[in-house]
Design a protein around this motif. Structure first.
Motif, PDB file in Angstrom:
ATOM      1  N   GLY A 260      19.745  61.375  34.990  1.00 10.94           N
ATOM      2  CA  GLY A 260      18.804  63.131  34.914  1.00 10.94           C
ATOM      3  C   GLY A 260      18.728  63.510  34.097  1.00 10.94           C
ATOM      4  O   GLY A 260      18.980  64.917  34.076  1.00 10.94           O
ATOM      5  N   VAL A 261      18.813  62.738  32.850  1.00 12.59           N
ATOM      6  CA  VAL A 261      18.937  63.799  31.364  1.00 12.59           C
ATOM      7  C   VAL A 261      17.379  64.482  31.447  1.00 12.59           C
ATOM      8  O   VAL A 261      16.886  63.102  31.313  1.00 12.59           O
ATOM      9  CB  VAL A 261      19.728  62.303  30.257  1.00 12.59           C
ATOM     10  N   THR A 262      18.084  65.307  30.840  1.00  9.22           N
ATOM     11  CA  THR A 262      16.581  66.393  30.154  1.00  9.22           C
ATOM     12  C   THR A 262      17.158  67.198  28.941  1.00  9.22           C
ATOM     13  O   THR A 262      18.424  67.559  28.174  1.00  9.22           O
ATOM     14  CB  THR A 262      16.417  67.512  31.096  1.00  9.22           C
ATOM     15  N   PHE A 263      16.371  66.683  28.117  1.00 10.48           N
ATOM     16  CA  PHE A 263      17.167  67.383  26.556  1.00 10.48           C
ATOM     17  C   PHE A 263      15.323  67.277  25.542  1.00 10.48           C
ATOM     18  O   PHE A 263      14.583  66.783  26.134  1.00 10.48           O
ATOM     19  CB  PHE A 263      17.635  66.653  25.749  1.00 10.48           C
ATOM     20  N   SER A 264      14.984  68.230  24.294  1.00 10.48           N
ATOM     21  CA  SER A 264      14.031  67.981  23.931  1.00 10.48           C
ATOM     22  C   SER A 264      14.289  68.269  22.347  1.00 10.48           C
ATOM     23  O   SER A 264      15.625  68.715  21.900  1.00 10.48           O
ATOM     24  CB  SER A 264      12.603  69.210  23.994  1.00 10.48           C
TER      25      SER A 264
ATOM     26  N   VAL B 196      27.508  64.378  21.864  1.00 13.53           N
ATOM     27  CA  VAL B 196      29.047  63.581  21.800  1.00 13.53           C
ATOM     28  C   VAL B 196      29.248  63.324  23.177  1.00 13.53           C
ATOM     29  O   VAL B 196      29.150  63.826  24.251  1.00 13.53           O
ATOM     30  CB  VAL B 196      29.456  65.297  21.145  1.00 13.53           C
ATOM     31  N   GLY B 197      30.415  63.264  23.323  1.00 12.14           N
ATOM     32  CA  GLY B 197      31.366  62.527  23.781  1.00 12.14           C
ATOM     33  C   GLY B 197      32.344  61.255  23.767  1.00 12.14           C
ATOM     34  O   GLY B 197      32.102  60.589  23.634  1.00 12.14           O
ATOM     35  N   GLU B 198      33.064  60.697  25.222  1.00 10.71           N
ATOM     36  CA  GLU B 198      33.808  59.633  25.193  1.00 10.71           C
ATOM     37  C   GLU B 198      33.249  58.124  25.193  1.00 10.71           C
ATOM     38  O   GLU B 198      32.650  59.191  25.777  1.00 10.71           O
ATOM     39  CB  GLU B 198      35.105  60.027  26.279  1.00 10.71           C
ATOM     40  N   SER B 199      33.849  57.793  25.138  1.00 13.01           N
ATOM     41  CA  SER B 199      32.786  56.053  24.821  1.00 13.01           C
ATOM     42  C   SER B 199      32.680  56.178  27.120  1.00 13.01           C
ATOM     43  O   SER B 199      33.747  56.200  27.613  1.00 13.01           O
ATOM     44  CB  SER B 199      34.384  55.058  24.596  1.00 13.01           C
ATOM     45  N   GLY B 200      31.724  55.032  26.828  1.00 18.49           N
ATOM     46  CA  GLY B 200      31.508  55.441  28.137  1.00 18.49           C
ATOM     47  C   GLY B 200      30.576  56.689  28.573  1.00 18.49           C
ATOM     48  O   GLY B 200      30.394  56.568  29.924  1.00 18.49           O
ATOM     49  N   SER B 201      30.113  57.109  28.166  1.00 22.07           N
ATOM     50  CA  SER B 201      29.728  58.477  28.568  1.00 22.07           C
ATOM     51  C   SER B 201      28.562  58.454  28.744  1.00 22.07           C
ATOM     52  O   SER B 201      27.324  58.949  29.465  1.00 22.07           O
ATOM     53  CB  SER B 201      29.669  59.898  28.280  1.00 22.07           C
ATOM     54  N   GLY B 202      27.411  57.730  28.125  1.00 23.11           N
ATOM     55  CA  GLY B 202      26.315  57.307  28.333  1.00 23.11           C
ATOM     56  C   GLY B 202      26.257  57.211  27.384  1.00 23.11           C
ATOM     57  O   GLY B 202      24.052  57.223  26.843  1.00 23.11           O
TER      58      GLY B 202
ATOM     59  N   VAL C 281      23.065  70.865  20.210  1.00 21.20           N
ATOM     60  CA  VAL C 281      25.096  69.616  20.689  1.00 21.20           C
ATOM     61  C   VAL C 281      24.752  69.770  22.472  1.00 21.20           C
ATOM     62  O   VAL C 281      24.577  70.162  22.790  1.00 21.20           O
ATOM     63  CB  VAL C 281      26.275  70.509  20.148  1.00 21.20           C
ATOM     64  N   GLY C 282      24.171  68.577  22.608  1.00 20.21           N
ATOM     65  CA  GLY C 282      24.973  67.963  23.732  1.00 20.21           C
ATOM     66  C   GLY C 282      26.053  67.506  23.761  1.00 20.21           C
ATOM     67  O   GLY C 282      26.050  66.171  23.561  1.00 20.21           O
TER      68      GLY C 282
ATOM     69  N   GLY D  36      27.313  59.934  32.311  1.00 22.96           N
ATOM     70  CA  GLY D  36      26.290  59.436  32.618  1.00 22.96           C
ATOM     71  C   GLY D  36      25.097  60.342  32.695  1.00 22.96           C
ATOM     72  O   GLY D  36      23.965  60.787  32.595  1.00 22.96           O
ATOM     73  N   LYS D  37      25.440  62.213  32.173  1.00 26.61           N
ATOM     74  CA  LYS D  37      25.120  62.604  32.434  1.00 26.61           C
ATOM     75  C   LYS D  37      24.621  64.217  31.150  1.00 26.61           C
ATOM     76  O   LYS D  37      26.779  64.047  30.473  1.00 26.61           O
ATOM     77  CB  LYS D  37      25.779  64.046  33.835  1.00 26.61           C
ATOM     78  N   ILE D  38      24.459  64.861  30.813  1.00 23.50           N
ATOM     79  CA  ILE D  38      24.259  66.115  29.585  1.00 23.50           C
ATOM     80  C   ILE D  38      25.065  67.218  31.312  1.00 23.50           C
ATOM     81  O   ILE D  38      24.278  67.912  31.892  1.00 23.50           O
ATOM     82  CB  ILE D  38      23.203  66.378  28.709  1.00 23.50           C
TER      83      ILE D  38
END
Length: 321
Positions: free
Chosen positions: A28-32, A42-48, A225-226, A231-233
């Protein structure tokens, strides 16, 4: 001129199918992204983060499936394109800088020949024209054009990474995805390459997505920044808003775990626990097993988007003012 964004991702959901079930890698990721803008994920390893990159390029393994959502590249939904049509978009409209430069280059071919091959395949340009274009690209990324006739093993790590950047720029795409582009390099070379990439982006007015687990890199190169988790923002906003006034507890935890060379000295905080198993992610907010502010509501229901201007986070217990 159209005011639509270069890239608009809407409710993108991609799972990997394995024997144990479905791995919900992008959910369910949304951005533009606007023209000339840089988005940092940005996020930990495995965040998607890398899974999003591969989905945007549609370079997915056989066990991956886009379940729903749109990827609008200049208004065209590339999710619906045939593979043949998608090949025309890769490198021409959207390209990628991979994190392992040596693995991105064929060791038995000269580096310049590999870029020339990409130009001849995608732009159908004459060989003399392609050679001249590669020379200009080497100038842009601060490489000696004489290196065109050298093999990958004759390049240093920083030189190989610059060559990969030149390859990504070759067809002048609208959007470049940079997945951990400087991870294997020392901090001095890393800083030089990041500055060059930012300068090139501004000069060519192209859009970029930077992917990193390094908060300092994202702060330096991104306009927006997201923050990704499981798996989600979970938070999205301008770089200044996210770094100065983070809303989501996960974002605040990441920042507390990262040292700063400015301001007062402080003890670094440890983010306890591990990211969840995406075969069976937690109900409600996926961060709740690690969150010090979690309530029963967090454990049972998807969090709403809390907005502060154009800055938002998905959280039941937003932080800050």
């Amino acid at each position: 001129m159209s005011n639509r964004p270069v890239l608009a991702v809407e409710d993108l959901t991609m799972h990997y199918s394995i024997k144990a079930g479905a791995v919900r890698a992008v959910d369910g990721v949304t951005f533009s992204i606007e023209r000339g803008q840089a988005l940092g994920l940005v996020g930990e390893s495995g965040s998607g983060k890398s899974s999003i990159a591969m989905t945007l390029l549609r370079l997915l393994p056989d066990n991956a499936q886009i379940l729903r959502g749109k990827i609008l590249l200049d208004g065209i939904d590339i999710v619906t394109l045939s593979e043949e049509r998608m090949r025309e978009f890769r490198w021409n409209r959207i390209s990628m800088i991979f994190q392992a430069a040596m693995n991105s280059l064929n060791p038995v071919y000269k580096v310049g020949e590999q870029i020339i091959e990409a130009l001849e395949a995608h732009l159908e340009s004459a060989r003399e024209e392609s050679i001249e274009r590669v020379r200009r690209l080497y100038d842009v990324v601060s490489l000696d054009p004489g290196l065109i006739v050298r093999y990958p093993h004759e390049y240093s790590g920083g030189m190989r990474q610059r060559a990969i950047i030149a390859m990504a720029l070759a067809c002048e795409p609208d959007l470049i995805i940079a997945d951990e582009p400087t991870t294997a390099l020392d901090v001095i070379v890393q800083d030089h390459i990041l500055r060059e990439m930012r300068s090139i982006q501004a000069e060519l007015d192209m859009s970029m997505i930077y992917i990193s687990h390094d908060m300092a890199v994202i702060a330096e190169v991104s306009d927006v920044v997201g923050v990704m988790y499981a798996g989600k923002i979970v938070e999205l906003g301008s770089t200044a808003d996210v770094f100065q006034s983070p809303i989501h507890p996960y974002t605040r935890s990441l920042m507390s775990a990262f040292p700063s060379v400015t301001g007062k000295k402080r003890d670094l905080a440890t983010l306890t626990g591990e990211p969840p198993n995406l075969l069976d992610p937690p109900t409600g907010c996926r961060f709740h097993p690690r969150c010090p502010y979690a309530t029963d509501e967090c454990r049972s229901q998807e969090p709403p988007a809390v907005r502060r201007g154009n800055h938002w986070a998905a959280c039941w217990n937003p932080q800050g003012e």
